[in-house]
Design an enzyme around this catalytic site. Sequence first.
Site, PDB file in Angstrom:
ATOM      1  N   CYS A  43      55.573  35.061  36.911  1.00  0.00           N
ATOM      2  CA  CYS A  43      55.400  35.444  38.309  1.00  0.00           C
ATOM      3  C   CYS A  43      56.504  36.383  38.788  1.00  0.00           C
ATOM      4  CB  CYS A  43      55.371  34.178  39.162  1.00  0.00           C
ATOM      5  SG  CYS A  43      55.287  34.509  40.905  1.00  0.00           S
ATOM      6  N   LYS A  52      53.329  43.369  43.076  1.00  0.00           N
ATOM      7  CA  LYS A  52      53.248  43.559  44.539  1.00  0.00           C
ATOM      8  C   LYS A  52      54.306  44.547  45.020  1.00  0.00           C
ATOM      9  CE  LYS A  52      50.315  41.473  43.598  1.00  0.00           C
ATOM     10  NZ  LYS A  52      49.842  40.645  42.472  1.00  0.00           N
ATOM     11  N   GLY A 179      38.609  45.330  31.482  1.00  0.00           N
ATOM     12  CA  GLY A 179      38.632  44.083  32.255  1.00  0.00           C
ATOM     13  C   GLY A 179      38.795  44.372  33.740  1.00  0.00           C
ATOM     14  N   GLY A 181      39.029  42.218  36.284  1.00  0.00           N
ATOM     15  CA  GLY A 181      39.409  40.988  36.995  1.00  0.00           C
ATOM     16  C   GLY A 181      40.602  41.275  37.902  1.00  0.00           C
ATOM     17  N   ILE A 183      43.933  41.439  37.318  1.00  0.00           N
ATOM     18  CA  ILE A 183      44.940  42.404  36.855  1.00  0.00           C
ATOM     19  C   ILE A 183      44.347  43.804  36.821  1.00  0.00           C
ATOM     20  CG2 ILE A 183      46.346  43.094  34.861  1.00  0.00           C
ATOM     21  CD1 ILE A 183      46.852  40.145  34.297  1.00  0.00           C
ATOM     22  N   GLU A 202      34.049  46.763  32.516  1.00  0.00           N
ATOM     23  CA  GLU A 202      33.914  45.325  32.779  1.00  0.00           C
ATOM     24  C   GLU A 202      32.654  44.803  32.097  1.00  0.00           C
ATOM     25  OE1 GLU A 202      35.497  42.570  34.251  1.00  0.00           O
ATOM     26  OE2 GLU A 202      33.647  41.614  33.549  1.00  0.00           O
ATOM     27  N   GLY A 266      42.014  38.583  30.622  1.00  0.00           N
ATOM     28  CA  GLY A 266      42.304  37.175  30.849  1.00  0.00           C
ATOM     29  C   GLY A 266      43.600  36.728  30.178  1.00  0.00           C
ATOM     30  N   ARG A 267      43.983  35.492  30.468  1.00  0.00           N
ATOM     31  CA  ARG A 267      45.202  34.925  29.894  1.00  0.00           C
ATOM     32  C   ARG A 267      44.903  33.539  29.331  1.00  0.00           C
ATOM     33  NH1 ARG A 267      49.949  37.481  31.403  1.00  0.00           N
ATOM     34  NH2 ARG A 267      51.140  35.549  31.148  1.00  0.00           N
ATOM     35  N   HIS A 439      45.926  38.521  71.386  1.00  0.00           N
ATOM     36  CA  HIS A 439      45.128  39.740  71.374  1.00  0.00           C
ATOM     37  C   HIS A 439      46.036  40.945  71.578  1.00  0.00           C
ATOM     38  CE1 HIS A 439      41.778  42.450  72.054  1.00  0.00           C
ATOM     39  NE2 HIS A 439      42.429  42.917  73.091  1.00  0.00           N
TER      40      HIS A 439
END
Length: 466
Positions: A43, A52, A179, A181, A183, A202, A266-267, A439
């Site tokens: 992570c 990120k 892939g 997904g 990632i 994909e 995938g992992r 608001h």
Amino acid sequence: MSDKNFDLAIIGGGPGGYSAAIRSAQMGKKVALIEKQFLGGVCLNVGCIPTKALLSSTDALDIIKKADTFAIHVEKVSFTLEGMIERKDNIVRDLRKGLEGLLLSNKIQIIKGKGKFLSKNEIEITGQTSEKISAENIIIATGSYPTEIPNIKVDHKKIYNSNSLLCLKKQPKSMVIIGGGYIGCEFASFYTRLGVKVTIIEALPSILYSHGKDLAKLLSGSFKAEGVDLKVATKVLKCEETADGIEVYLDNNEVIKSEIALLAVGRKPLTQDLNLDALNIQMGKQGEIIVDDQMRTSSPNIFAIGDVIGKWMLAHTAVHEALVAVDTIHGIESKMDFSAVPAVIFTKPEIAIVGLTPDKAKEKNMDVEIAKFPFTALGKAHALSEKKGFVDVVIDKKTKIILGAQAIGPSASILIAEMGLAITNKLTANAVIDTIHAHPTLPESWQEALLITLNRPLNFPPNLKL
Ligand code: FAD
Ligand code: NAI
């Protein structure tokens, strides 16, 4: 108790492992945390935080590029991938240093090296440190590793996995992502906004297939508008290196030429080398460790948490599982409940889901109502010039209890927290409606969506179905 005897030993210093260590130390226990590589695990070092950090750079770039929309004139924009990677590395380094300090301040013994079971109470550590320790209870938090597929050799020069791609400093002209997904989509969102020609391959009928048709459709549309080439229901047969890149052979006879490729299919749980066979610990078909809802393995003093149990491979579930395991170890009643796990895909637009999805509700033939509200009807979304997307809420028709929610659009990652709170606490539509929302803000969209289910919309025409 000698220096080598602990109340709790944890193998793996990712978000699951270090959270368990901190929680147990807070309860006055003697804790060892064994980590073979970097504190913070996937992570912090090659997952959530670095990706990120990079995506924040392209989010900033987006705003600068559309400055005219805000009546601001920007003369010239320039950037380098190398600069963004350096920023990301600095963020990771700072956080890793902070984490080590945090663990030491909690008096946790950090043991640097690779852990392996000698018996159900003993661990041998090799590598940076060579020692044997014993512990009354042990938590396995060894995480996961990227899956590979036949005929595609990840050489980290032309064909990358997510770990090595995070180190690439020279911006490629083109990239094939195998892939579609989590990632694949997040990297596609980053690279396409830098100006790289991205193709996603994909195997399933859409990207993010398990997240339902509506979200996949909107993200696919956004990707296409940005120039991403999407090839769904398509498999890669093989990749061959050429002098200036690679050729990707597809099962529809197409051959795509590209400078580099990312394999993100995938992992898998990381359990090799732990000597689990000798302890007869029950494992699943994908190599995951089987646990009960208190995170206990088939060996009563050994627990497993995080990616290694192969359920939700997300950092926040690893953390929550850690707290459940530690509570259980220390005699506090606790159970893991997966009914309100939020999942966020940090693409542009962002996608967030929690609880039951509309597709799953239909599949299960449940008596539910689905309330949908588009950002185009929300004042704040106009102020932000972010009108694409929607929120939707799944509620039980009879009790009006909120069961699930999804958001695609501005700050979906932030929006989803309110619905997580609602589902966890079994709140009804009225509980959210009766809460005064400031608001103009994006969370008003939940109130508006729920008002639609009660046939009393304020900012949406009556009887109009989306
Ligand atoms: P890990 O973080 O994998 O940590 C396991 C640790 O154990 C590692 O440090 C490893 O070195 C160590 N270890 C393994 N074996 C041994 C051994 N024998 N001895 C000693 N140490 C050992 N999740 C989110 O929630 N949000 C995101 O935005 C997000 N983005 C991601 C982006 C990417 C590119 C990737 C790959 C993943 C992302 N994830 C995200 C998933 C998240 O990183 C994982 O779910 C999370 O790290 C799992 O935590 P963990 O503690 O189970 O394992
Ligand atoms: P994933 O499971 O999300 O996606 C893999 C995709 O590859 C699937 O859509 C699958 O159908 C496809 N695929 C499999 N084999 C294929 C083939 N041969 N050809 C073409 N497509 C193929 O796995 P991913 O993206 O590798 O991420 C792993 C995990 O990491 C995620 O499941 C998630 O738990 C975690 N993660 C979380 C993030 C977040 O929370 N924002 C971000 C990144 C990762």
